[in-house]
Design an enzyme around this catalytic site. Structure first.
Site, PDB file in Angstrom:
ATOM      1  N   LYS A 113     -55.745   9.185 -23.369  1.00 44.72           N
ATOM      2  CA  LYS A 113     -55.595   8.123 -24.365  1.00 44.72           C
ATOM      3  C   LYS A 113     -54.382   7.245 -24.072  1.00 44.72           C
ATOM      4  O   LYS A 113     -54.427   6.045 -24.278  1.00 44.72           O
ATOM      5  CB  LYS A 113     -55.477   8.711 -25.772  1.00 44.72           C
ATOM      6  CG  LYS A 113     -56.804   9.241 -26.293  1.00 44.72           C
ATOM      7  CD  LYS A 113     -56.639   9.812 -27.689  1.00 44.72           C
ATOM      8  CE  LYS A 113     -57.913  10.493 -28.154  1.00 44.72           C
ATOM      9  NZ  LYS A 113     -57.682  11.293 -29.368  1.00 44.72           N
ATOM     10  N   LYS A 194     -67.821  12.592 -20.718  1.00 40.64           N
ATOM     11  CA  LYS A 194     -68.294  13.118 -21.997  1.00 40.64           C
ATOM     12  C   LYS A 194     -68.981  12.027 -22.821  1.00 40.64           C
ATOM     13  O   LYS A 194     -68.541  10.886 -22.808  1.00 40.64           O
ATOM     14  CB  LYS A 194     -67.051  13.645 -22.733  1.00 40.64           C
ATOM     15  CG  LYS A 194     -67.290  14.283 -24.059  1.00 40.64           C
ATOM     16  CD  LYS A 194     -65.985  14.665 -24.744  1.00 40.64           C
ATOM     17  CE  LYS A 194     -65.369  13.528 -25.524  1.00 40.64           C
ATOM     18  NZ  LYS A 194     -64.359  13.925 -26.517  1.00 40.64           N
ATOM     19  N   LYS A 197     -68.313   8.393 -28.839  1.00 41.19           N
ATOM     20  CA  LYS A 197     -68.589   7.245 -29.698  1.00 41.19           C
ATOM     21  C   LYS A 197     -67.689   6.062 -29.373  1.00 41.19           C
ATOM     22  O   LYS A 197     -67.949   4.948 -29.803  1.00 41.19           O
ATOM     23  CB  LYS A 197     -68.466   7.649 -31.171  1.00 41.19           C
ATOM     24  CG  LYS A 197     -67.139   8.276 -31.558  1.00 41.19           C
ATOM     25  CD  LYS A 197     -67.265   9.054 -32.871  1.00 41.19           C
ATOM     26  CE  LYS A 197     -65.971   9.801 -33.174  1.00 41.19           C
ATOM     27  NZ  LYS A 197     -66.117  10.908 -34.088  1.00 41.19           N
TER      28      LYS A 197
HETATM   29  P1  AMP Z   1     -64.427  13.984 -32.671  1.00 39.74           P
HETATM   30  O1  AMP Z   1     -65.495  12.989 -32.727  1.00 39.74           O
HETATM   31  O2  AMP Z   1     -63.553  13.831 -31.472  1.00 39.74           O
HETATM   32  O3  AMP Z   1     -63.692  14.167 -33.957  1.00 39.74           O
HETATM   33  O4  AMP Z   1     -65.187  15.362 -32.420  1.00 39.74           O
HETATM   34  C1  AMP Z   1     -65.803  16.101 -33.450  1.00 39.74           C
HETATM   35  C2  AMP Z   1     -66.406  17.366 -32.881  1.00 39.74           C
HETATM   36  O5  AMP Z   1     -67.476  17.040 -31.972  1.00 39.74           O
HETATM   37  C3  AMP Z   1     -65.429  18.219 -32.066  1.00 39.74           C
HETATM   38  O6  AMP Z   1     -65.709  19.586 -32.334  1.00 39.74           O
HETATM   39  C4  AMP Z   1     -65.766  17.900 -30.649  1.00 39.74           C
HETATM   40  O7  AMP Z   1     -65.456  18.954 -29.774  1.00 39.74           O
HETATM   41  C5  AMP Z   1     -67.273  17.676 -30.725  1.00 39.74           C
HETATM   42  N1  AMP Z   1     -67.742  16.780 -29.658  1.00 39.74           N
HETATM   43  C6  AMP Z   1     -67.384  15.475 -29.474  1.00 39.74           C
HETATM   44  N2  AMP Z   1     -68.011  14.957 -28.403  1.00 39.74           N
HETATM   45  C7  AMP Z   1     -68.777  15.956 -27.879  1.00 39.74           C
HETATM   46  C8  AMP Z   1     -69.677  16.049 -26.770  1.00 39.74           C
HETATM   47  N3  AMP Z   1     -69.892  14.997 -25.985  1.00 39.74           N
HETATM   48  N4  AMP Z   1     -70.302  17.220 -26.550  1.00 39.74           N
HETATM   49  C9  AMP Z   1     -70.092  18.293 -27.369  1.00 39.74           C
HETATM   50  N5  AMP Z   1     -69.267  18.262 -28.428  1.00 39.74           N
HETATM   51  C10 AMP Z   1     -68.610  17.124 -28.690  1.00 39.74           C
END
Ligand code: AMP
Ligand code: TRP
Length: 329
Positions: A113, A194, A197
């Site tokens: 980041k 990965k 969003k």
């Molecule tokens: P965040 O959107 O970063 O707050 O992520 C929310 C949850 O989604 C966390 O547990 C992340 O580890 C999971 N997560 C986000 N992106 C992925 C992905 N591409 N594959 C699997 N898990 C994900």
């Protein structure tokens, strides 16, 4: 609360992808029977990256609605918004005083980041300390998250151990819980990175709330390879990712899927995959619409949730304050 505690959070920093769903959200509901579950919307984490205030408000309510649409039951689990429970930043501060700058600078997400932004902000550096506070406030045993959070969970354990050994046993040492398949769903356009969003290419991710047509179109366009055979291996990373998505939505093992499609081509596999994903998301998409419109219901849920969460958080924070030597009020 007499069962073990499960705790997780999602940032309302955009619309959630099927990566968030497979890696995290889809596992939350099943855990409610066996554990006391606490699920948070991490709006304070979200502002470590620039957010448009009105989008943040919208996304926060979207995430609560998605929690509910995905089967979280507010009678069984606590659902709340992080900024409603001030104990998070209070414990976060105490934990900052025992956090090593070197360890924070080594976090992969901090490096990624800060490379992307012109100015390196302290909030991004301290982000995992606030996350540790989230988890430790509730005496959490298990944290269901995707693979990308492993380093943050390690840091949380380190901080808990450091505090416990300096001041006597205070925090439960949490463990990470990841799904067998789908802990890391990759971009549909670049299977080396990965699914996220925040990706600038909308074809690289499928949002839980995308239309059925968009979902089908994005799967059709997903990058595969020129091998032309349906196999599950690292030489065909695009296909491997699609098989993982298929497996997560259908409950079939990756072996079963490969066996079933071994004589098919990518086109047929992708068409079936699109149906599996569309069918899997349909009930959530429908429920989401109903819930999201009911502002009063949502408000009641996050208010009740904040009250219950604050009560629990306060118990831990009082202990912490006493142990570090603050005078009680
Ligand atoms: P965040 O959107 O970063 O707050 O992520 C929310 C949850 O989604 C966390 O547990 C992340 O580890 C999971 N997560 C986000 N992106 C992925 C992905 N591409 N594959 C699997 N898990 C994900
Ligand atoms: N950092 C997590 C993510 O990006 C979100 C999060 C914040 C979290 N606090 C948490 C996850 C506590 C689990 C537990 O996915």
């Amino acid at each position: 609360m007499d069962k073990k505690i499960v705790y997780s959070a999602i940032q309302p920093s955009g619309s959630l992808t099927i990566g968030n769903y497979i890696g995290a959200l889809s596992n939350f509901g099943n855990l409610q029977e066996e554990y006391d579950c606490i699920y948070c919307i991490a709006d304070m984490h979200a502002i470590t990256m620039p957010q448009e205030p009105k989008d943040l408000r919208k996304n926060t309510l979207d995430v609560i609605s998605l929690y509910l649409a995905a089967g979280l039951d507010p009678e069984k689990s606590i659902l709340y918004i992080q900024s409603h429970v001030p104990q998070h930043t209070e414990l976060g501060w105490v934990l900052n005083t025992i956090s090593s700058l070197g360890q924070l600078q080594r976090m992969t997400q901090f490096k990624d980041k800060s490379q992307k932004s012109k100015e390196i902000l302290a909030g991004i550096l301290n982000y995992p300390v606030l996350m540790a506070a989230d988890i430790l406030l509730y005496q959490t045993s298990y944290v269901p998250v995707g693979e990308d959070q492993r380093q943050h969970i390690e840091l949380t354990r380190d901080l808990a151990q450091k505090f416990n050994s300096r001041y006597s046993d205070t925090f439960t040492i949490p463990e990470m819980m990841t799904p067998k398949v789908g802990a890391r769903i990759m971009s549909l356009q670049n299977p080396e990175s990965k699914m996220s969003k925040s990706d600038s290419d909308v074809n690289s991710y499928i949002l839980i709330l995308d239309s059925e047509d968009d979902t089908r179109r994005k799967i059709k366009r997903a990058v595969t390879d020129s091998v032309g055979e349906i196999k599950y291996n690292d030489e065909q990373p695009g296909l491997k990712n699609l098989i993982n998505i298929y497996s997560s939505f259908s409950g079939k093992s990756t072996d079963e899927i490969v066996e079933y499609y071994k004589n098919s081509n990518y086109g047929i596999f992708k068409e079936d995959l699109a149906e599996v994903v569309v069918e899997g998301l349909r009930p959530i998409r429908t429920k989401f619409k109903e819930i999201r419109e009911d502002k009063e219901y949502l408000e009641k849920i996050y208010r009740d949730g904040a009250e219950k969460a604050s009560y629990l958080a306060n118990k831990t924070l009082r202990k912490v304050y006493k142990k570090v030597g603050f005078i009680g009020r």
